[in-house]
Every structure is written in structure tokens, then in C-alpha cells.
Design an enzyme around this catalytic site. Structure first.
Site, PDB file in Angstrom:
ATOM      1  N   CYS A   1      62.025  69.094  11.570  1.00 36.61           N
ATOM      2  CA  CYS A   1      61.217  68.027  12.018  1.00 36.61           C
ATOM      3  C   CYS A   1      62.366  67.004  12.594  1.00 36.61           C
ATOM      4  O   CYS A   1      62.038  66.668  13.696  1.00 36.61           O
ATOM      5  CB  CYS A   1      60.541  67.239  10.918  1.00 36.61           C
ATOM      6  SG  CYS A   1      59.157  67.972  10.142  1.00 36.61           S
TER       7      CYS A   1
ATOM      8  N   LYS B   1      63.675  68.274  15.995  1.00 34.39           N
ATOM      9  CA  LYS B   1      62.859  68.491  17.248  1.00 34.39           C
ATOM     10  C   LYS B   1      62.382  66.957  17.438  1.00 34.39           C
ATOM     11  O   LYS B   1      61.807  66.769  18.779  1.00 34.39           O
ATOM     12  CB  LYS B   1      61.658  69.521  16.762  1.00 34.39           C
ATOM     13  CG  LYS B   1      60.294  68.936  16.728  1.00 34.39           C
ATOM     14  CD  LYS B   1      59.579  69.887  16.257  1.00 34.39           C
ATOM     15  CE  LYS B   1      58.253  69.792  14.984  1.00 34.39           C
ATOM     16  NZ  LYS B   1      57.772  68.524  15.416  1.00 34.39           N
TER      17      LYS B   1
ATOM     18  N   ARG C   1      64.834  76.473   9.263  1.00 29.19           N
ATOM     19  CA  ARG C   1      64.728  76.062  10.445  1.00 29.19           C
ATOM     20  C   ARG C   1      65.723  75.252  10.521  1.00 29.19           C
ATOM     21  O   ARG C   1      65.716  74.159   9.769  1.00 29.19           O
ATOM     22  CB  ARG C   1      63.437  75.653  10.857  1.00 29.19           C
ATOM     23  CG  ARG C   1      62.246  76.523  10.900  1.00 29.19           C
ATOM     24  CD  ARG C   1      60.764  76.133  11.030  1.00 29.19           C
ATOM     25  NE  ARG C   1      60.215  75.600   9.932  1.00 29.19           N
ATOM     26  CZ  ARG C   1      58.897  75.116  10.067  1.00 29.19           C
ATOM     27  NH1 ARG C   1      58.027  75.230  11.025  1.00 29.19           N
ATOM     28  NH2 ARG C   1      58.334  74.453   9.016  1.00 29.19           N
TER      29      ARG C   1
END
Ligand SMILES: NC(=O)c1ccc[n+]([C@@H]2O[C@H](COP(=O)([O-])OP(=O)(O)OC[C@H]3O[C@@H](n4cnc5c(N)ncnc54)[C@H](O)[C@@H]3O)[C@@H](O)[C@H]2O)c1
Ligand SMILES: O=c1ccn([C@@H]2O[C@H](COP(=O)(O)OP(=O)(O)O[C@H]3O[C@H](CO)[C@@H](O)[C@H](O)[C@H]3O)[C@@H](O)[C@H]2O)c(=O)[nH]1
Length: 443
Positions: free
Chosen positions: A261, A264, A327
Site C-alpha cells: 500500500c 504504491k 510485497r
């Protein structure tokens, strides 16, 4: 109420299970049939504390079912909640391909008036665009549609707590009846509603993440200075956080923020600003500090010893504790950097990883690079012969590792704590040379 949650990832699965727990009839729809099969068997496709018990409970109660068949998923519910991924494009903007595919599926199977609720984090302007797209594809005289923006604020690792105790419920839209209906979904939750237009709702989500990322980069930059002057950054943050205007939350210095989150969403904000010819100078710096925090940490290691030819034990590859999500993980970025620096061997311990295939490589290292990485699952011999240990994820398990025993088995007892997680005094009394992120070591 009957709801279909589209996308069964971290957000969609959590939301679907929580809505079932609130008493609704829920269908979870995902294009990934393996995920769907797993979920119907009561197995979560990811790790999220407490969620598996609720999944089992709601499957047994018959309040939730998962499907990879779009037709019944869309036809069965008046409320369709979108929670598919919106990853970054190469230009930093959010990729709306998955959202677009969902709109196509809705248009194909629409059979009654629908309310489409957007939980995915989508760029400012997207909900209005979605509404226009649907109006073009659907005969809205026959099947009226409404789109409501309802951004999600949960954190991974505590997703259940956050979903059951939301800090606020933001609803952006143009139709008060549809907004009322969405409010009814959450009627049994204690929450504060914030009703606004699409653009405001979308901006609240991005600005919130941008601000939280700013707090982290701020404290990381202060940590770089604190480190030079011998101030303890934990004490600095604690002392600052006593002022309720500052608050102690998201003020922990370390090796930077990761996850699916913050990186990005900061990128998307910067992308939007560029498109609109606005200068988000603070966020540019936030990103820069985060991108260079690992360089700073590596330099700190190299100020103690060269990395070339060394054996290193890395503790943690998930972007934070209590999740299996890697991620944009700072731990992975550090491993990639160590390989470039020519370390001889990297041993990796993480409670969620047992094989090399589970590691989420980002820079496409060739096999020779990866051959230098080993996954270690047994505590006893993990540190034997290593030159240093790096703590990259604050997993609670790491505090209970056999540090004293390890200190006698390592080649040299250096611990670099990238999350300021361990107790420096305890580590020193266990025989370690402890180096954290600005822990007040006198210069
Ligand atoms: N992960 C978080 O903590 C978090 C928190 C708040 C908001 N968000 C936002 O929520 C959204 C989802 O994030 P996530 O982490 O759950 O993503 P994810 O990648 O875990 O899950 C997305 C899911 O959508 C499915 N999917 C893709 N295309 C589909 C389609 N056409 N039809 C049905 N399913 C489809 C994928 O198979 C996948 O299972 C993103 O916009 C993200 O920014 C995430
Ligand atoms: O003081 C802090 C807090 C966090 N982190 C790091 O920042 C990253 C993000 O952490 P966190 O915010 O706890 O996790 P996420 O699950 O990514 O949640 C963020 O991103 C979600 C997706 O948009 C939002 O819904 C949440 O509100 C927002 O907190 C992780 O790498 C953390 O280790 C720090 O370095 N210092």
C-alpha cells in the site's frame, strides 16, 4: 443483506468474512479458482491472525460461500463490493485493468438494479469514471446502477481488529438512498460515517496513506541525525508522541516502510500530481527517504565490516510481522542488496517461509545469486559460523531465539537490528555487539 465481494485477496476475504459475521449473506468471487477452492475448504490463502476461525464459523453457518463463476456471483446480490488489486504501473500510476474487467463482468451479467461499492484503492476520478463506464455498457433505464466509494483502511496482521473496529467509514457518492443502503451493511458496527463526494473519498484514502508514510520517513530522517549525535530515536519518538497532536503511532524508525500500500499509493499520488501540474514536494522527499533508508542501513553495517565474502543470517522477509505478505518488503530489498555486495551466504529465517520458492524476488536475480540464499527453519544451527545477524521484520518469535547460545556459535557476534526490536542491554549481556537504528550509541 446479500452481498458479493469481488476479489478474494487480503482485503476481499477479510471484508467478506466480516460482513458474514455481521449477519449478511455473502458470496466471495475471485477469478482464481485455486483460491476459491481453498476458501470453500476453510483454508485461508494467506496468513491473517484470527481470520481462519471466523472463516470456518461462517462456512458452517452457511453465511458465506466462494465462487469463481462470475454469473451467479453478480446475479445473486444487489450489492457488489469491488476489492480487486490496483497495483502500480511502470509510470507509478495505479493499474485499473482488474477494475475494468470487473466492470465488464457486471455489465455482462446484470439482471437487476445494483449498488457497486468500491473498496479497492483507486485513483481520484475512478469512481466517477466507473459510473460512466457502466452507464455506457448497461441499459440503466432497465437496470439502474449506483457507485459508492468506500475506501478500506485495514492494516494487514490486524485486519480483523481493524475491520470490526473501523476508525471511520468513508462513503463517497451522489445518491443518498444508495449511501443509506451501504450504511446499513455496517449498522451493527460502531463507526463514524464520513459522507462526501467521490473525489473527496478517494483523496482521503491516498492522503491518509501519504501522511502515515510521511510520519515514517520523518522519523527515519530524524533517526539519521539522531544517530550522529547519540540520541535514542525510540525515546525521541516516545517523547514526541506524548503530545496528542503528534501521537506515538506510525513513528517507529527502521529500514523504511514496505507492503502493498504505502509505496504504491505514494507513487500514485505523485503520478496524479504530475498529471495535474501540482508539486507534492513533501511526498517526493518521503519516497526518496524511504528508497534510501536501506542504503543508510547498509552503510551502517559497512562501517563495522565489509560485506564481501561474509555469511549473514537475515531474520524476516515479510514486510511486517503477523502476515505472509512480502510485497515491497524491506527484508527482501536488503537480501537483494547483500547479494550485489558479494556476500558468500545468506541464511533466511521467517516464520512464514520454509522453501526458497516462497521468497518473493523482485529484481530477477539469476540462479547463481539465489544459490547463495538458504532458508533455515531450525533455530539451533541457524547462526553457526555467520559473521552477522540482521533483523528485518519484528516477528515476536525473534525475541525468544537462543541469542546467548548463538553468540557462542557465530564467527562474529554482530546484530544489526533494522526494526529496533530487540533490547540492546539484553543483547549486549548475551554477548552481542548490538547496533540498532539510532539507539543512542555515543559517538
Ligand atoms: N492489503 C491491504 O492491507 C489493503 C488495505 C486497504 C486497501 N487495500 C486495497 O485493496 C485492494 C485489494 O488489495 P489486496 O491486498 O486485497 O489485493 P490482493 O492482490 O491480495 O487480492 C486481489 C484479488 O483480486 C482477484 N481478482 C483480480 N481480478 C479479478 C476479477 N476480474 N474478478 C474477480 N477477482 C479478481 C485476484 O485473483 C486476487 O485474489 C487494492 O486496491 C489495495 O490497494 C489493500
Ligand atoms: O511506525 C511505523 C509503522 C509502520 N512501519 C512500516 O510501514 C509499513 C506499513 O505498515 P502498516 O501501516 O502497519 O501496514 P499496512 O498493512 O501496509 O497498512 C497500511 O496500508 C493499508 C493499505 O492502504 C491501509 O489500509 C492502512 O491503514 C495502512 O496502515 C510496514 O513495512 C511497517 O513495518 C514503520 O516502519 N514504522
Amino acid at each position: 443483506m446479500k452481498i458479493t465481494v469481488i476479489g478474494s485477496g487480503y482485503v476481499g476475504t477479510t471484508t467478506a468474512i466480516v460482513l458474514a459475521e455481521l449477519g449478511h449473506d455473502v458470496i466471495g468471487y475471485d477469478i482464481d479458482s485455486c483460491k476459491v477452492d481453498k476458501l470453500n475448504e476453510g483454508k485461508l490463502p494467506f496468513i491473517e491472525p484470527g481470520l481462519d476461525e471466523l472463516l470456518t464459523k461462517q462456512l458452517k453457518a452457511g453465511r458465506i460461500v466462494f465462487t469463481s463463476n462470475s454469473q451467479p456471483a453478480i446475479m445473486s446480490s444487489e450489492i457488489l463490493m469491488i476489492s480487486v488489486g490496483t497495483p502500480s504501473n511502470l509510470n507509478g500510476g495505479a493499474d485499473l485493468t482488474y477494475v475494468g474487467k470487473v466492470l465488464d463482468a457486471i455489465a455482462m451479467h446484470i439482471n437487476e438494479p445494483k449498488i457497486i461499492v468500491t473498496k479497492s484503492t483507486v485513483p481520484v476520478g475512478t469512481n466517477r469514471w466507473m459510473k460512466r463506464q457502466l452507464e455506457e455498457k448497461i441499459d440503466t433505464n432497465k437496470y439502474p446502477i449506483e457507485v459508492i466509494s468506500n475506501p478500506e483502511f485495514l492494516r494487514e496482521g490486524v485486519a480483523l481488529h481493524d475491520s470490526l473496529n473501523p476508525s471511520r467509514t468513508v462513503l463517497g457518492g451522489e445518491n443518498s438512498a444508495a449511501i443509506e443502503k451501504v450504511k446499513q451493511l455496517y449498522a451493527t458496527l460502531e463507526t463514524t460515517y464520513f459522507i462526501c463526494n467521490y473525489e473527496t473519498a478517494e483523496m482521503i484514502k491516498y492522503a491518509s496513506n501519504g501522511f502515515l508514510a510521511t510520519k515514517i520517513s520523518f522519523i527515519n530522517e530524524i533517526a539519521r541525525l539522531a544517530d550522529k549525535v547519540g540520541a535514542d530515536i525510540i525515546g525521541v519518538a516516545r517523547g514526541m508522541g506524548l503530545d496528542p497532536r503528534i501521537s506515538p503511532h506510525h513513528l517507529y524508525a527502521g529500514i523504511g516502510y514496505g507492503g502493498s500500500c504505502f509505496p504504491k499509493d505514494v507513487d500514485e499520488l505523485l503520478h496524479l500530481a504530475q498529471q495535474k501540474d501540482a508539486n507534492l514536494s513533501i511526498l517526493k522527499q518521503v519516497k526518496h527517504i524511504n528508497d534510501t533508508q536501506i542504503d543508510w542501513f547498509i552503510q551502517k553495517i559497512e562501517s563495522q565490516m565489509n560485506l564481501g565474502g561474509k555469511r549473514v543470517l537475515v531474520l524476516g522477509v515479510t514486510f511486517k510481522e503477523d502476515t505472509d505478505d512480502q510485497r515491497e518488503s524491506p527484508g527482501i530489498r536488503i537480501i537483494e542488496r547483500l547479494l550485489v555486495k558479494g556476500v558468500e551466504e545468506i541464511r533466511v529465517m521467517d516464520p512464514t517461509v520454509t522453501t526458497l520458492e516462497q521468497m518473493y524476488w523482485t529484481k530477477g536475480f539469476d540462479d547463481s545469486g539465489k544459490q547463495r540464499v538458504k532458508i533455515v527453519t531450525e533455530q539451533d544451527e541457524a547462526a553457526t559460523g555467520v559473521h552477522m545477524v540482521l533483523l528485518t521484520t519484528p516477528w515476536p518469535q525473534f525475541t525468544n531465539y537462543p541469542w546467548k547460545k548463538w553468540a557462542n556459535k557465530v564467527e562474529s557476534a554482530y546484530i544489526f537490528d533494522g526494526r529496533n526490536y530487540l533490547n540492546p542491554q539484553e543483547m549486549r549481556s548475551n554477548g552481542w555487539h548490538y547496533i540498532g537504528v539510532a539507539r543512542g550509541e555515543q559517538k
